[in-house]
Design a protein around this motif. Structure first.
Motif, PDB file in Angstrom:
ATOM      1  N   CYS A   1       0.832  -1.199   0.000  1.00 55.07           N
ATOM      2  CA  CYS A   1       0.000   0.000   0.000  1.00 55.07           C
ATOM      3  C   CYS A   1       0.873   1.259   0.000  1.00 55.07           C
ATOM      4  O   CYS A   1       1.797   1.371   0.808  1.00 55.07           O
ATOM      5  CB  CYS A   1      -0.906  -0.030   1.230  1.00 55.07           C
TER       6      CYS A   1
ATOM      7  N   CYS B   1      -0.005   3.320   3.587  1.00 53.79           N
ATOM      8  CA  CYS B   1       0.401   2.838   4.914  1.00 53.79           C
ATOM      9  C   CYS B   1       1.570   1.844   4.860  1.00 53.79           C
ATOM     10  O   CYS B   1       2.034   1.395   5.902  1.00 53.79           O
ATOM     11  CB  CYS B   1      -0.792   2.223   5.658  1.00 53.79           C
TER      12      CYS B   1
ATOM     13  N   CYS C   1      -4.305  -0.570   0.088  1.00 50.21           N
ATOM     14  CA  CYS C   1      -5.089  -1.595   0.773  1.00 50.21           C
ATOM     15  C   CYS C   1      -6.546  -1.098   0.834  1.00 50.21           C
ATOM     16  O   CYS C   1      -6.801   0.078   0.566  1.00 50.21           O
ATOM     17  CB  CYS C   1      -4.539  -1.862   2.173  1.00 50.21           C
TER      18      CYS C   1
ATOM     19  N   CYS D   1      -7.200   2.057   3.049  1.00 46.42           N
ATOM     20  CA  CYS D   1      -6.663   3.303   2.497  1.00 46.42           C
ATOM     21  C   CYS D   1      -7.404   3.697   1.223  1.00 46.42           C
ATOM     22  O   CYS D   1      -7.609   4.874   0.955  1.00 46.42           O
ATOM     23  CB  CYS D   1      -5.169   3.165   2.217  1.00 46.42           C
TER      24      CYS D   1
END
Ligand SMILES: [Zn+2]
Length: 122
Positions: free
Chosen positions: A86, A89, A107, A110
């Motif tokens: 991701c 993050c 992800c 997110c």
């Protein structure tokens, strides 16, 4: 020696993507060929059916093409070492998500946050 090492799980993902890419290439080539032979058989009575089949095939081709583009992009991401991670993050993206969207850059959590923010901007 400076090349980043591909982990076994990433190598497996890459093999699957390469296989999917070949499959899609063959399928797309076949649809293109079928379209070509259809053009030679022009029966006026079958016009309506033909155009229905045509639009069905075109939408199928479109989704295959989209899928193909996703796979190509995912393979590039593997080369760059960004696949399955991701961008927001830095955590691994769920495998289930990668099966549908191999080129996912976020992800699910997110991505949802990202889309919410985008909706706010519109
Ligand atoms: Zn994330």
């Amino acid at each position: 020696m400076s090349e980043h090492k591909i982990s076994p799980s990433l190598e497996m993902a890459r093999e699957k993507l390469v296989a999917r890419k070949i499959e899609l290439e063959e399928s797309l080539a076949q649809s293109a060929q079928e379209k070509f032979s259809d053009d030679q058989v022009q029966d006026p009575g079958d016009q309506a059916l033909t155009s229905t089949m045509e639009s069905l095939r075109t939408s199928l081709q479109d989704s295959q093409l989209e899928d193909y583009n996703r796979v190509v992009q995912a393979l590039e991401m593997i080369e760059q070492g960004t696949y399955g991670i991701c961008v927001d993050c830095n955590k691994p993206i769920a495998e289930r998500r990668l099966i549908s969207f191999p080129n996912a850059t976020r992800c699910i959590a997110c991505q949802e946050r990202f889309e919410e923010n985008n909706v706010d901007q519109i």
